[in-house]
Design a protein around this motif. Structure first.
Motif, PDB file in Angstrom:
ATOM      1  N   ARG A 120       0.820  -1.222   0.000  1.00 61.10           N
ATOM      2  CA  ARG A 120       0.000   0.000   0.000  1.00 61.10           C
ATOM      3  C   ARG A 120       0.851   1.268   0.000  1.00 61.10           C
ATOM      4  O   ARG A 120       0.360   2.349   0.313  1.00 61.10           O
ATOM      5  CB  ARG A 120      -0.920  -0.006   1.219  1.00 61.10           C
ATOM      6  N   ASP A 123      -0.595   4.151  -1.926  1.00 62.73           N
ATOM      7  CA  ASP A 123      -1.700   4.790  -1.208  1.00 62.73           C
ATOM      8  C   ASP A 123      -1.162   5.763  -0.152  1.00 62.73           C
ATOM      9  O   ASP A 123      -1.687   6.860   0.012  1.00 62.73           O
ATOM     10  CB  ASP A 123      -2.591   3.748  -0.526  1.00 62.73           C
ATOM     11  N   ASP A 126       0.415   8.876  -1.879  1.00 61.87           N
ATOM     12  CA  ASP A 126      -0.605   9.738  -2.486  1.00 61.87           C
ATOM     13  C   ASP A 126      -1.589  10.306  -1.460  1.00 61.87           C
ATOM     14  O   ASP A 126      -2.518  11.007  -1.829  1.00 61.87           O
ATOM     15  CB  ASP A 126      -1.372   8.970  -3.567  1.00 61.87           C
ATOM     16  N   ARG A 128      -3.775   8.683   0.450  1.00 60.02           N
ATOM     17  CA  ARG A 128      -5.086   8.026   0.455  1.00 60.02           C
ATOM     18  C   ARG A 128      -5.343   7.185   1.713  1.00 60.02           C
ATOM     19  O   ARG A 128      -6.408   6.612   1.845  1.00 60.02           O
ATOM     20  CB  ARG A 128      -5.252   7.163  -0.787  1.00 60.02           C
ATOM     21  N   LEU A 129      -4.390   7.118   2.609  1.00 57.13           N
ATOM     22  CA  LEU A 129      -4.593   6.383   3.867  1.00 57.13           C
ATOM     23  C   LEU A 129      -5.009   7.352   4.943  1.00 57.13           C
ATOM     24  O   LEU A 129      -4.466   8.429   5.083  1.00 57.13           O
ATOM     25  CB  LEU A 129      -3.301   5.673   4.288  1.00 57.13           C
TER      26      LEU A 129
END
Length: 130
Positions: A120, A123, A126, A128-129
């Motif tokens: 991940r 993620d 970027d 996104r977590l």
């Protein structure tokens, strides 16, 4: 509008890190040359600071738990009259490995080898977590 800097992964190293490492080596050497039995605390603390902050990017809460374990560990061994590096480090190394292992299994892991061990990572990079 100021955008946050892009997130990065991997090893970090700066001039400031080099200075801290050099000062730590000098201080440990000086303490050792003065006959201070606790000289080894300096390279343990500075070395873990570097490992946790620059190599494995360990979360602050894991760092604080590790530091608390180190303090208790050293106090226990000092109370037993064992001031050398081996007794305390023998117990602290497993704590270090546990902290690093837990961090590397996290989806937020972005230290060394993150491309290999964190599926991940993109993620995280970027944002996104949550």
């Amino acid at each position: 509008m100021n955008l946050p800097p892009p997130r990065r992964h991997g090893l970090r190293f700066s001039i400031g890190d080099a200075v801290i490492l050099i000062v730590g080596v000098i201080l440990a050497w000086w303490l050792h040359s003065q006959g201070n039995e606790m000289w080894w605390i300096v390279p343990v603390a500075v070395g873990h600071f570097f490992l946790f902050c620059n190599v494995f990017m360990v979360w602050r809460r894991w760092e604080m738990l590790w530091a608390g374990a180190l303090v208790l560990n050293v106090l226990f061994h000092a109370a037993q009259g064992q001031l050398g590096w081996w007794p305390a480090c023998g117990w602290q190394v497993p704590v270090t490995l546990l902290v690093i292992g837990l961090q590397m299994r996290s989806p937020w892991y972005h230290g060394v080898w993150a491309e290999r061990v964190n599926p991940r990572l993109r993620d995280y990079l970027d944002g996104r977590l949550s």
